[in-house]
Design a protein around this motif. Sequence first.
Motif, PDB file in Angstrom:
ATOM      1  N   MET A   1      27.382  49.231  30.150  1.00 50.62           N
ATOM      2  CA  MET A   1      28.134  48.847  31.344  1.00 50.62           C
ATOM      3  C   MET A   1      29.166  49.945  31.587  1.00 50.62           C
ATOM      4  SD  MET A   1      30.253  45.379  32.327  1.00 50.62           S
ATOM      5  CE  MET A   1      31.469  45.558  31.041  1.00 50.62           C
ATOM      6  N   VAL A   2      29.288  50.358  32.828  1.00 50.15           N
ATOM      7  CA  VAL A   2      30.287  51.359  33.202  1.00 50.15           C
ATOM      8  C   VAL A   2      31.456  50.638  33.857  1.00 50.15           C
ATOM      9  CG1 VAL A   2      30.756  53.405  34.602  1.00 50.15           C
ATOM     10  CG2 VAL A   2      28.543  53.151  33.479  1.00 50.15           C
ATOM     11  N   ASN A   3      32.658  51.050  33.496  1.00 53.83           N
ATOM     12  CA  ASN A   3      33.889  50.529  34.069  1.00 53.83           C
ATOM     13  C   ASN A   3      34.424  51.618  34.996  1.00 53.83           C
ATOM     14  OD1 ASN A   3      36.926  50.928  33.937  1.00 53.83           O
ATOM     15  ND2 ASN A   3      36.834  48.852  33.155  1.00 53.83           N
ATOM     16  N   TYR A   4      34.590  51.276  36.266  1.00 54.96           N
ATOM     17  CA  TYR A   4      35.102  52.227  37.250  1.00 54.96           C
ATOM     18  C   TYR A   4      36.549  51.907  37.588  1.00 54.96           C
ATOM     19  CZ  TYR A   4      30.284  53.671  38.099  1.00 54.96           C
ATOM     20  OH  TYR A   4      29.011  54.143  37.955  1.00 54.96           O
ATOM     21  N   ARG A   5      37.384  52.933  37.621  1.00 54.47           N
ATOM     22  CA  ARG A   5      38.773  52.790  38.066  1.00 54.47           C
ATOM     23  C   ARG A   5      38.767  52.607  39.577  1.00 54.47           C
ATOM     24  NH1 ARG A   5      42.729  55.259  34.605  1.00 54.47           N
ATOM     25  NH2 ARG A   5      43.940  55.729  36.468  1.00 54.47           N
ATOM     26  N   VAL A   6      39.601  51.708  40.068  1.00 49.98           N
ATOM     27  CA  VAL A   6      39.709  51.478  41.508  1.00 49.98           C
ATOM     28  C   VAL A   6      41.181  51.426  41.904  1.00 49.98           C
ATOM     29  CG1 VAL A   6      37.496  50.251  41.592  1.00 49.98           C
ATOM     30  CG2 VAL A   6      39.598  48.938  41.353  1.00 49.98           C
ATOM     31  N   ALA A   7      41.446  51.692  43.172  1.00 51.13           N
ATOM     32  CA  ALA A   7      42.819  51.728  43.667  1.00 51.13           C
ATOM     33  C   ALA A   7      43.355  50.333  43.992  1.00 51.13           C
ATOM     34  CB  ALA A   7      42.909  52.632  44.892  1.00 51.13           C
ATOM     35  N   ASP A   8      42.529  49.464  44.573  1.00 54.08           N
ATOM     36  CA  ASP A   8      42.961  48.127  44.984  1.00 54.08           C
ATOM     37  C   ASP A   8      41.816  47.156  44.730  1.00 54.08           C
ATOM     38  OD1 ASP A   8      43.653  45.759  46.328  1.00 54.08           O
ATOM     39  OD2 ASP A   8      44.660  46.835  47.947  1.00 54.08           O
ATOM     40  N   LEU A   9      41.825  46.519  43.568  1.00 52.29           N
ATOM     41  CA  LEU A   9      40.719  45.666  43.141  1.00 52.29           C
ATOM     42  C   LEU A   9      40.411  44.567  44.149  1.00 52.29           C
ATOM     43  CD1 LEU A   9      38.649  44.801  40.961  1.00 52.29           C
ATOM     44  CD2 LEU A   9      40.422  43.261  40.105  1.00 52.29           C
ATOM     45  N   HIS A  10      41.403  43.813  44.557  1.00 59.28           N
ATOM     46  CA  HIS A  10      41.146  42.654  45.419  1.00 59.28           C
ATOM     47  C   HIS A  10      40.606  43.074  46.786  1.00 59.28           C
ATOM     48  CE1 HIS A  10      42.496  39.847  42.441  1.00 59.28           C
ATOM     49  NE2 HIS A  10      43.626  40.524  42.298  1.00 59.28           N
ATOM     50  N   ALA A  11      41.124  44.162  47.345  1.00 64.14           N
ATOM     51  CA  ALA A  11      40.604  44.645  48.631  1.00 64.14           C
ATOM     52  C   ALA A  11      39.161  45.123  48.484  1.00 64.14           C
ATOM     53  CB  ALA A  11      41.483  45.774  49.172  1.00 64.14           C
ATOM     54  N   LEU A  12      38.852  45.812  47.382  1.00 62.51           N
ATOM     55  CA  LEU A  12      37.490  46.288  47.172  1.00 62.51           C
ATOM     56  C   LEU A  12      36.528  45.123  46.966  1.00 62.51           C
ATOM     57  CD1 LEU A  12      35.348  48.414  46.857  1.00 62.51           C
ATOM     58  CD2 LEU A  12      36.104  48.759  44.494  1.00 62.51           C
ATOM     59  N   LEU A  13      36.915  44.127  46.172  1.00 59.45           N
ATOM     60  CA  LEU A  13      36.042  42.969  45.970  1.00 59.45           C
ATOM     61  C   LEU A  13      35.775  42.247  47.297  1.00 59.45           C
ATOM     62  CD1 LEU A  13      37.435  41.504  42.627  1.00 59.45           C
ATOM     63  CD2 LEU A  13      35.316  42.803  42.964  1.00 59.45           C
ATOM     64  N   ALA A  14      36.789  42.125  48.139  1.00 56.10           N
ATOM     65  CA  ALA A  14      36.602  41.488  49.456  1.00 56.10           C
ATOM     66  C   ALA A  14      35.623  42.310  50.300  1.00 56.10           C
ATOM     67  CB  ALA A  14      37.951  41.340  50.160  1.00 56.10           C
ATOM     68  N   ALA A  15      35.785  43.635  50.292  1.00 56.79           N
ATOM     69  CA  ALA A  15      34.877  44.495  51.066  1.00 56.79           C
ATOM     70  C   ALA A  15      33.451  44.374  50.542  1.00 56.79           C
ATOM     71  CB  ALA A  15      35.351  45.947  51.001  1.00 56.79           C
ATOM     72  N   LEU A  16      33.281  44.358  49.233  1.00 62.09           N
ATOM     73  CA  LEU A  16      31.947  44.231  48.650  1.00 62.09           C
ATOM     74  C   LEU A  16      31.301  42.898  49.012  1.00 62.09           C
ATOM     75  CD1 LEU A  16      32.622  45.798  45.126  1.00 62.09           C
ATOM     76  CD2 LEU A  16      31.344  46.833  47.023  1.00 62.09           C
ATOM     77  N   ARG A  17      32.091  41.831  49.003  1.00 63.04           N
ATOM     78  CA  ARG A  17      31.562  40.520  49.425  1.00 63.04           C
ATOM     79  C   ARG A  17      31.118  40.575  50.886  1.00 63.04           C
ATOM     80  NH1 ARG A  17      35.976  38.613  46.280  1.00 63.04           N
ATOM     81  NH2 ARG A  17      35.219  37.526  44.440  1.00 63.04           N
ATOM     82  N   ASP A  18      31.968  41.163  51.742  1.00 62.45           N
ATOM     83  CA  ASP A  18      31.634  41.280  53.166  1.00 62.45           C
ATOM     84  C   ASP A  18      30.366  42.107  53.384  1.00 62.45           C
ATOM     85  OD1 ASP A  18      33.877  39.798  53.808  1.00 62.45           O
ATOM     86  OD2 ASP A  18      35.076  41.532  54.436  1.00 62.45           O
ATOM     87  N   GLU A  19      30.099  43.039  52.487  1.00 62.99           N
ATOM     88  CA  GLU A  19      28.920  43.892  52.595  1.00 62.99           C
ATOM     89  C   GLU A  19      27.680  43.260  51.959  1.00 62.99           C
ATOM     90  OE1 GLU A  19      30.450  47.438  50.751  1.00 62.99           O
ATOM     91  OE2 GLU A  19      31.832  47.806  52.415  1.00 62.99           O
ATOM     92  N   GLY A  20      27.822  42.027  51.459  1.00 60.72           N
ATOM     93  CA  GLY A  20      26.680  41.309  50.902  1.00 60.72           C
ATOM     94  C   GLY A  20      26.365  41.628  49.456  1.00 60.72           C
ATOM     95  N   CYS A  21      27.287  42.259  48.751  1.00 57.74           N
ATOM     96  CA  CYS A  21      27.053  42.594  47.343  1.00 57.74           C
ATOM     97  C   CYS A  21      27.197  41.355  46.464  1.00 57.74           C
ATOM     98  CB  CYS A  21      28.049  43.654  46.882  1.00 57.74           C
ATOM     99  SG  CYS A  21      27.827  45.242  47.707  1.00 57.74           S
ATOM    100  N   ASN A  22      26.582  41.419  45.292  1.00 54.36           N
ATOM    101  CA  ASN A  22      26.621  40.325  44.326  1.00 54.36           C
ATOM    102  C   ASN A  22      27.894  40.451  43.484  1.00 54.36           C
ATOM    103  OD1 ASN A  22      26.154  38.360  42.413  1.00 54.36           O
ATOM    104  ND2 ASN A  22      24.320  39.300  41.562  1.00 54.36           N
ATOM    105  N   VAL A  23      29.003  39.923  44.000  1.00 55.20           N
ATOM    106  CA  VAL A  23      30.295  39.977  43.325  1.00 55.20           C
ATOM    107  C   VAL A  23      30.421  38.747  42.435  1.00 55.20           C
ATOM    108  CG1 VAL A  23      32.798  39.975  43.641  1.00 55.20           C
ATOM    109  CG2 VAL A  23      31.344  41.283  45.207  1.00 55.20           C
ATOM    110  N   ILE A  24      30.760  38.951  41.182  1.00 57.22           N
ATOM    111  CA  ILE A  24      30.977  37.829  40.259  1.00 57.22           C
ATOM    112  C   ILE A  24      32.285  37.159  40.635  1.00 57.22           C
ATOM    113  CG2 ILE A  24      31.405  37.225  37.844  1.00 57.22           C
ATOM    114  CD1 ILE A  24      29.401  39.437  37.101  1.00 57.22           C
ATOM    115  N   ASP A  25      32.247  35.849  40.750  1.00 57.02           N
ATOM    116  CA  ASP A  25      33.374  35.070  41.247  1.00 57.02           C
ATOM    117  C   ASP A  25      34.397  34.793  40.147  1.00 57.02           C
ATOM    118  OD1 ASP A  25      34.848  33.723  43.167  1.00 57.02           O
ATOM    119  OD2 ASP A  25      33.882  31.803  42.746  1.00 57.02           O
ATOM    120  N   ARG A  26      34.988  35.880  39.621  1.00 53.88           N
ATOM    121  CA  ARG A  26      36.000  35.757  38.583  1.00 53.88           C
ATOM    122  C   ARG A  26      36.732  37.088  38.494  1.00 53.88           C
ATOM    123  NH1 ARG A  26      36.614  36.763  32.949  1.00 53.88           N
ATOM    124  NH2 ARG A  26      34.571  37.720  32.711  1.00 53.88           N
TER     125      ARG A  26
END
Length: 127
Positions: A73-98
């Motif tokens: 598993m690769v861990n990626y550094r991100v600037a704004d986790l919650h904003a990125l998770l929201a964008a990924l959900r909006d884009e139809g990605c399989n975001v784990i709900d936790r």
Amino acid sequence: MKRVTGIGGIFIKARDTDALREWYSRHLGLDIADWGGVAFRWNDDNPGAVGTTVWSLFKADSAYFAPSDAPFMVNYRVADLHALLAALRDEGCNVIDRTDESEYGKFGWVVDPEGNKIELWQPPEGQ
């Protein structure tokens, strides 16, 4: 929005974590800490802060990579986790709900189209 800013960690499953740690230590010179991994420190584009990239082994039967059955598993550094998770959900990605938040930062997960679990990490301020 800035998304991934670097690699936060590389995690590998191993049938025999002690033997594999010894191999990496002996042959590649990794100075493996008591917690079972290595924290590589660097200061890429922010000379006042120190970044970290972690390398660590997990037991072969670890459930931490679930729902993926990949041995890494690769861990990626991100600037704004919650904003990125929201964008990924909006884009139809399989975001784990936790998500997890601690003194180590904020963590979230997404599964890529081939079933690989990806960890997203927003480091604490100054890292």
